[in-house]
Design a protein around this motif. Structure first.
Motif, PDB file in Angstrom:
ATOM      1  N   ILE A  55       0.859  -1.188   0.000  1.00  0.00           N
ATOM      2  CA  ILE A  55       0.000   0.000   0.000  1.00  0.00           C
ATOM      3  C   ILE A  55       0.894   1.236   0.000  1.00  0.00           C
ATOM      4  O   ILE A  55       1.802   1.365   0.826  1.00  0.00           O
ATOM      5  N   THR A  56       0.641   2.155  -0.930  1.00  0.00           N
ATOM      6  CA  THR A  56       1.453   3.378  -1.025  1.00  0.00           C
ATOM      7  C   THR A  56       0.751   4.594  -0.440  1.00  0.00           C
ATOM      8  O   THR A  56       1.412   5.571  -0.076  1.00  0.00           O
ATOM      9  N   SER A  57      -0.586   4.556  -0.354  1.00  0.00           N
ATOM     10  CA  SER A  57      -1.296   5.697   0.237  1.00  0.00           C
ATOM     11  C   SER A  57      -2.721   5.314   0.602  1.00  0.00           C
ATOM     12  O   SER A  57      -3.305   4.389   0.019  1.00  0.00           O
ATOM     13  N   GLU A  58      -3.259   6.032   1.588  1.00  0.00           N
ATOM     14  CA  GLU A  58      -4.675   5.939   1.965  1.00  0.00           C
ATOM     15  C   GLU A  58      -5.143   7.359   2.201  1.00  0.00           C
ATOM     16  O   GLU A  58      -4.511   8.104   2.957  1.00  0.00           O
ATOM     17  N   SER A  59      -6.205   7.778   1.514  1.00  0.00           N
ATOM     18  CA  SER A  59      -6.606   9.173   1.584  1.00  0.00           C
ATOM     19  C   SER A  59      -8.105   9.310   1.368  1.00  0.00           C
ATOM     20  O   SER A  59      -8.785   8.357   0.957  1.00  0.00           O
ATOM     21  N   ALA A  60      -8.621  10.516   1.630  1.00  0.00           N
ATOM     22  CA  ALA A  60     -10.028  10.826   1.374  1.00  0.00           C
ATOM     23  C   ALA A  60     -10.186  11.284  -0.068  1.00  0.00           C
ATOM     24  O   ALA A  60      -9.343  11.998  -0.597  1.00  0.00           O
ATOM     25  N   VAL A  61     -11.277  10.863  -0.710  1.00  0.00           N
ATOM     26  CA  VAL A  61     -11.570  11.320  -2.077  1.00  0.00           C
ATOM     27  C   VAL A  61     -12.939  11.964  -2.166  1.00  0.00           C
ATOM     28  O   VAL A  61     -13.378  12.362  -3.231  1.00  0.00           O
TER      29      VAL A  61
END
Length: 879
Positions: A685-691
């Motif tokens: 996993i390279t990123s976890e963010s809000a969209v």
């Protein structure tokens, strides 16, 4: 007339059209997929766009459905009218270029009047038609509708601008003058007029024209039928209910709400009855919306949910219900709808938690809102017109969820008015902003007749990288079918192809096309699905191509391998997220790219580091277990029995492909996958963010790209180890902690030295005391480093009682700062530091403020500081 409950009526409608050759389409999610023109699915036809505009040709051209829908353009009317709901079901039958009015009208008449079906009294049915649509008038008469029961109305033409359009016919049921809200001789007392006697129950649209951009209307190549019957409305007739709310869809919710009140009963008075209706409607809407993946938030559909929950809670308070209560009604909603919509009961716990959390948050907001409302009332009492402005009333509505009615009633109790026109103007402006945010897009595109008419069979060869004998069966250039292409670009269809066409989040294969002599003739840059599901190869031509000739099709193997790794990893990620976060986690979109994967999902909060680590470890564990990937071709029903996950927005044919990875992951999927999970190699996993509101995104890499990512991180770690002079990687954190501690100590020493320096400078400044009137003043430009140092000097001045007034300025890095402090004698004379700084600040290009005894300002023009000091001293001297 038959007496039916809601489940019986819904099933009867679907069965009727199934008997007439229609395919039953399951209800789609309330959340539109790939459609920026809609906030919610608001009708049955909203889910049929791709069939009606010709971008996809359905397996069966006759379709029927019961589609759950939400409309929120006039929430304020819910509870006040007999028929208005935010959440409702739209029954419909649709023809995609198959039958037309000669079948649609008689079938409607048969379903409504036949003793085998609803058996409604024929004499109580009326219809309206478009005046120029003589064909519909004649077909109605032939079907059995008396001519004097047919009303011609100019409004009976369905047109939304550019795209499909046509006349329509609406069917009404006469509930009798005793149920009317206008007099018998009122000009609106007719079918189609503004009255409560004639209830519209069904609308049939004859989509036969194309509205062109130039305003002209031309015949549509494939004529369509689109109908909509409001389930709740017809049910009120079948159950002899005065309004939709007295049917079995709402009464159990209303009765459950009654039990939570201190003895209030539905129907006892108008205000309470309206409150019961609002609660019943809104809890249905939010329960189904959350089940489909929407979550409360401050924007978009999340804002609608928040508003519905708050509006229901306010009406609960009106009924005397204390605290959170709406969540307790979720199982009642679920039980009513379970026979056709099991999703609410399946996710009951999650839906209850979301609503309860939102209700409890609202309680604190409500207290703040009530305080602000009291302030508005006090402000209005002091105004000349004794009116709460429309802007303020809208702020109460928009920010705190207070309906206009609540503000109006509170104002009325206080003998005040509310500017309703101003409120309406603010509401209209907000709706316009929302419309512009979605873009000026049409809800349905024009039919591409060329692509729709391609009927040649084309087979996708999934498990090969090369097809040596692919026959070219169709060539499209500039939207025309041709036999030969020798320009720059063309679209090609082959009888068989190894190229995957973009679908389900997986991007298309790329590659090359050769002739039988081994010469390169074209490069494939994209592959999409034709309306009849052939693979359309978009190519850059190098040599001419000719219909009927055989060509060699070769994939970009490295790209395909990357896609297989990413797609299979996406399935593992989906399963891992559901295991770690809960089965309520919905996939909200994905992208399968050869270089990385992207997965969007519903979530109320960001994932924690522990959750991300657990998901990543779980996916890698399944990779290392070397699970054989199994694919099965079966029916949708058998696939569901196998436990395969299906996406709401996907429409499946008679056969589906189920991709299984042991007992860990099972999904409907037509994409390309690895044969064994160990081929993925590694997952990172390279990123976890809000969209967006209530939606999160994970991006990840696999195989070679994962190795490259980790190798780059390792190189970075080596650089850090060298920079901090750590003996080995395990010591890096300790070394950084040690450096931070040393830095902190050094900063403390600097601060101590600065204080000593500032004290020395202050001693020099304090020696120069001037007289301004009868006040002593210290005024100077100090050689210090900005506002923090000025405040420190001011603190020294205050403790030493050096003068009545201190005016200090400083220049630092091309910027100006000033601080003014007043002693008690200056304050007693009525001086205020805040007023003095407002005189000084504009002179050096700034602004500021503060308390009566101390104020500060910053500006862009240090050259003006001396003039500013002089202006302050002049002002002091006046006192």
């Amino acid at each position: 007339m038959k007496k039916l409950n809601s489940s019986e009526f819904r099933q009867m409608f679907l069965d009727f059209f199934k008997d007439h050759g229609h395919m039953i389409m399951p209800s789609a999610s309330l959340i539109p997929q790939d459609d920026p023109t809609l906030l919610w699915i608001n009708s049955g036809v909203a889910t049929m766009k791709k069939y009606f505009d010709g971008s996809v040709v359905p397996k069966n051209h006759r379709i029927t459905s019961s589609q759950k829908s939400i409309r929120t353009n006039d929430i304020e009317n819910v509870g006040k009218t007999a028929r208005h709901q935010t959440f409702f079901e739209m029954l419909g039958n649709f023809s995609v270029g198959d039958y037309f009015r000669d079948e649609a009208i008689p079938w409607a008449w048969e379903f409504l009047t036949s003793p085998d079906w609803l058996g409604l009294p024929k004499e109580k049915l009326y219809c309206t038609v478009y005046p120029k649509d003589e064909d519909s008038f004649n077909v109605w008469v032939k079907a059995g509708m008396p001519a004097d029961h047919i009303v011609k109305l100019e409004d009976n033409f369905w047109d939304i601008g550019e795209g499909p359009c046509g006349p329509d016919t609406e069917i009404f049921y006469d509930r009798g003058q005793e149920n009317n809200d206008v007099a018998e001789d009122d000009p609106e007392n007719f079918p189609g007029g503004e009255n409560a006697r004639y209830l519209e129950i069904w609308n049939i649209v004859f989509s036969q024209y194309n509205h062109l951009p130039n305003g002209k209307y031309v015949d549509q190549p494939h004529k369509n039928i689109d109908t909509g019957m409001g389930l709740e409305r017809v049910l009120s007739i079948l159950q002899d209910a005065p309004t939709n709310f007295e049917t079995d869809l709402f009464l159990p919710i209303i009765h459950a709400t009654e039990e939570m009140t201190p003895g209030k009963k539905y129907g006892e008075n108008k205000e309470d009855t309206t409150a019961f209706k609002i609660i019943a409607d809104h809890v249905r809407a939010v329960s189904f919306a959350i089940a489909d993946g929407a979550l409360p938030s401050n924007s978009g559909r999340g804002y609608v949910l928040r508003r519905l929950i708050r509006r229901a809670d306010l009406n609960g308070q009106r009924l005397g219900i204390k605290g959170a209560f709406l969540y307790k009604l979720v199982p009642v909603v679920g039980k009513i709808m379970e026979s056709h919509y099991p999703e609410v009961m399946d996710q009951r716990g999650f839906i209850e938690n979301v609503i309860q959390n939102e209700e409890e948050r609202f309680q604190s907001t409500l207290d703040t809102g009530l305080t602000l409302l009291d302030d508005l009332i006090d402000k209005a009492k002091k105004s000349k017109d004794k009116t709460i402005s429309g802007k303020d009333a809208f702020k109460m509505f928009d920010t705190y969820g207070f309906p206009y009615e609540l503000t109006f009633e509170s104002a009325q109790d206080a003998g005040l008015k509310v500017d309703k026109k101003g409120f309406d103007a603010e509401m209209a402006a907000q709706k316009e902003r929302a419309r512009k945010a979605r873009g000026d897009l049409q809800s349905m595109g024009r039919q591409d007749v060329t692509l729709m008419n391609i009927k040649d069979k084309s087979v996708f060869e999934r498990d090969t990288y090369e097809e040596p004998h692919a026959k070219l069966v169709d060539i499209v250039v500039d939207d025309k079918l041709v036999d030969k292409a020798d320009g720059e670009h063309a679209t090609l269809v082959f009888d068989k192809t190894p190229f995957y066409a973009e679908r389900g989040g997986q991007v298309a294969d790329h590659g090359k096309i050769y002739n039988q002599n081994g010469e390169l003739v074209a490069e494939v840059t994209d592959v999409q699905h034709a309306p009849n599901d052939q693979n359309l190869h978009f190519v850059d031509l190098i040599l001419p191509v000719e219909k009927g000739q055989e060509y060699v099709l070769k994939l970009d193997k490295e790209r395909r391998e990357g896609l297989r790794h990413s797609h299979s990893a996406t399935h593992l990620l989906h399963a891992a997220l559901r295991q770690v976060l809960g089965e309520h986690t919905h996939q909200a979109g994905s992208l399968v790219d050869p270089d990385y994967l992207r997965f969007d999902f519903t979530a109320m909060e960001p994932m924690t580091k522990r959750e991300l680590k657990t998901v990543e470890e779980l996916v890698n564990q399944k990779i290392w277990e070397a699970i054989q990937v199994k694919t099965t071709i079966t029916t949708p029903e058998e696939g569901e029995k196998m436990g395969a996950l299906a996406l709401f927005d996907s429409k499946y044919g008679d056969k589906v492909r189920v991709v299984q990875m042991g007992d860990f992951s099972s999904e409907f999927c037509g994409g390309t996958h690895v044969d064994n999970t160990n081929q993925i190699g590694i997952f990172k996993i390279t990123s976890e963010s809000a969209v967006g509101a209530g939606m999160r995104r994970i991006e990840a890499v696999t195989s070679k790209k994962a190795y490259e990512y980790l190798a780059n991180r390792s190189d970075l770690l080596d650089d850090i180890q060298e920079e901090v002079k750590a003996t080995k990687p395990d010591n890096i954190v300790d070394k950084i902690d040690s450096l931070e501690s040393d830095l902190h100590d050094a900063q403390k020493q600097v601060e101590t030295l600065n204080k000593k320096i500032n004290a020395a400078k202050a001693g020099q400044i304090f020696n120069d005391v001037k007289q301004a009137g009868d006040l002593t003043v210290i005024a100077a430009t100090a050689d210090v480093n900005g506002m923090n140092d000025l405040r420190e000097v001011a603190d020294n001045w205050k403790s030493g009682n050096k003068s009545d007034v201190l005016v200090l300025a400083a220049e630092n890095a091309g910027k100006a700062n000033m601080i003014i402090a007043l002693g008690q004698k200056a304050l007693d004379k009525g001086l205020k530091a805040g007023n003095l700084i407002k005189i000084a600040a504009p002179i050096f290009g700034g602004g500021g403020g503060g308390r009566p005894n101390m104020a500060q300002a910053g500006g862009k023009n240090p050259a003006g500081l001396n003039d500013a000091i002089k202006a302050v001293i002049d002002e002091i001297s006046k006192n």
